[in-house]
Design a protein around this motif. Structure first.
Motif, PDB file in Angstrom:
ATOM      1  N   THR A 167      -3.249   3.723  -2.458  1.00  0.00           N
ATOM      2  CA  THR A 167      -3.435   2.769  -3.542  1.00  0.00           C
ATOM      3  C   THR A 167      -2.705   1.474  -3.198  1.00  0.00           C
ATOM      4  O   THR A 167      -1.619   1.501  -2.617  1.00  0.00           O
ATOM      5  CB  THR A 167      -2.879   3.336  -4.862  1.00  0.00           C
TER       6      THR A 167
ATOM      7  N   HIS B 147       5.344   3.347  -8.457  1.00  0.00           N
ATOM      8  CA  HIS B 147       4.246   4.284  -8.191  1.00  0.00           C
ATOM      9  C   HIS B 147       4.696   5.466  -7.348  1.00  0.00           C
ATOM     10  O   HIS B 147       4.265   6.610  -7.572  1.00  0.00           O
ATOM     11  CB  HIS B 147       3.102   3.550  -7.498  1.00  0.00           C
TER      12      HIS B 147
ATOM     13  N   CYS C 222      -1.349   7.921  -0.982  1.00  0.00           N
ATOM     14  CA  CYS C 222      -2.677   7.949  -1.614  1.00  0.00           C
ATOM     15  C   CYS C 222      -3.475   6.679  -1.342  1.00  0.00           C
ATOM     16  O   CYS C 222      -4.585   6.529  -1.834  1.00  0.00           O
ATOM     17  CB  CYS C 222      -2.542   8.187  -3.119  1.00  0.00           C
TER      18      CYS C 222
ATOM     19  N   GLN D 244       0.822  -1.207   0.000  1.00  0.00           N
ATOM     20  CA  GLN D 244       0.000   0.000   0.000  1.00  0.00           C
ATOM     21  C   GLN D 244       0.857   1.259   0.000  1.00  0.00           C
ATOM     22  O   GLN D 244       1.878   1.346   0.676  1.00  0.00           O
ATOM     23  CB  GLN D 244      -0.910   0.026   1.231  1.00  0.00           C
TER      24      GLN D 244
END
Length: 312
Positions: free
Chosen positions: A184, A195, A182, A178
């Protein structure tokens, strides 16, 4: 073999001493290479009876050594001892060449190879060499085609346990990694790492031939093709070639007629996501492409381009 007055049994080959004659006898096998204790279930052999006993557990699947802090179980007491360090956060094994520290001695040993560049494990079938024995073992499967990790839910099979583990998550929907910024979730740690760069805007992978820079190593590799002109991805149905795999994938839709990107507001469908995005603008009335020579604006870049031609 020297027997001291203190009833210590000493090895004449290396000087090691033992309190029992049996201990010295077992130790001497490390010099002679003798392995009298053989496994009845496979070809493994050991110099010590205790080592054979530990090995047999790998066949039975028995895990007698349980962790008190989690559900993990181990076939060897030493493996449990190494595991417990994960909970304490202790990293007693420190690298003398950098600041790295590790919870296990074996991890430190593997790390040191990154400084020396040593690759002692050679493939007998090709020129490949590896710093770890496990990497050589996995590499050999590329020659044999062996895929021992079979999925029970589909026909997929894998040569690496890690790849199999990731595959199983596609069935369970599990995404354990995770993003703290954010929230995600990602299937793989490498995906989370890539990311995170979208938050920092960092572009560490720089082209040596121009000023281009990229957030991912794969993007830089794709970019380099624009300098070499190489087009390694070939269409099996026609003579067209492409510099990027995604370009070939998009091209194949011209043969199959596939249009996976559907408009939610009408029946229109497109082979490219970018074309769907442009189409959506016609519903919203958005016209982001403005002419610099007059006040007209267009929803699509191609329409602006045609308009400019009429001006000139």
């Amino acid at each position: 073999m020297a027997h001291t007055g203190e009833k210590r049994f000493q090895c004449d080959l290396c000087g090691a001493t033992f309190s029992r004659e049996g201990g010295l006898k077992q130790h001497l096998m490390t010099h002679t290479g003798e392995k009298p204790f053989k496994c009845d279930l496979c070809d493994a052999a050991f110099s010590r009876k205790a080592s054979l006993k530990q090995h047999v557990v790998t066949h039975s699947g028995e895990m007698p050594f349980k962790c008190d802090l989690c559900d993990a179980g181990f076939s060897k007491k030493g493996n449990l001892k190494q595991h417990v360090v994960i909970h304490t956060g202790e990293k007693p094994f420190k690298c003398e060449l950098c600041d790295a520290a590790f919870p296990q001695k074996s991890s430190l040993k593997q790390h040191v190879v990154t400084h020396t560049g040593e690759k002692p494990f050679q493939c007998d079938l090709c020129d490949a060499a590896f710093s770890r024995k496990s990497h050589l073992k996995y590499h050999m499967m590329t020659h044999t085609g062996e895929k021992p990790f079979q999925c029970d839910l589909c026909d997929a099979a894998f040569s690496l346990k890690g790849h199999f583990r990731y595959h199983m998550m596609t069935h369970t929907g599990e995404k354990p990694f995770q993003c703290d910024l954010c929230h995600t979730y990602f299937l793989q740690k490498s995906q989370l790492k890539s990311h995170m760069i979208t938050h920092t805007r960092e572009k560490p992978f720089k082209c040596e031939l121009c000023d281009a820079a990229f957030s991912q190593k794969g993007r830089l590799k794709q970019h380099m093709v624009t300098h070499t002109g190489e087009k390694p991805f070939k269409c099996d149905l026609c003579d067209k070639t492409f510099s990027e795999k995604c370009g070939l994938k998009r091209h194949m839709m011209t043969h199959t007629g596939e249009k996976p990107f559907q408009c939610d507001l009408c029946d229109a469908a497109f082979s490219l996501k970018s074309r769907l995005k442009r189409h959506i603008m016609t519903h919203a009335g958005e016209k982001p492409f403005k002419c610099e020579l007059c006040d007209k604006a267009f929803s699509q870049k191609s329409s602006l381009k045609r308009h400019i031609v009429n001006h000139t």
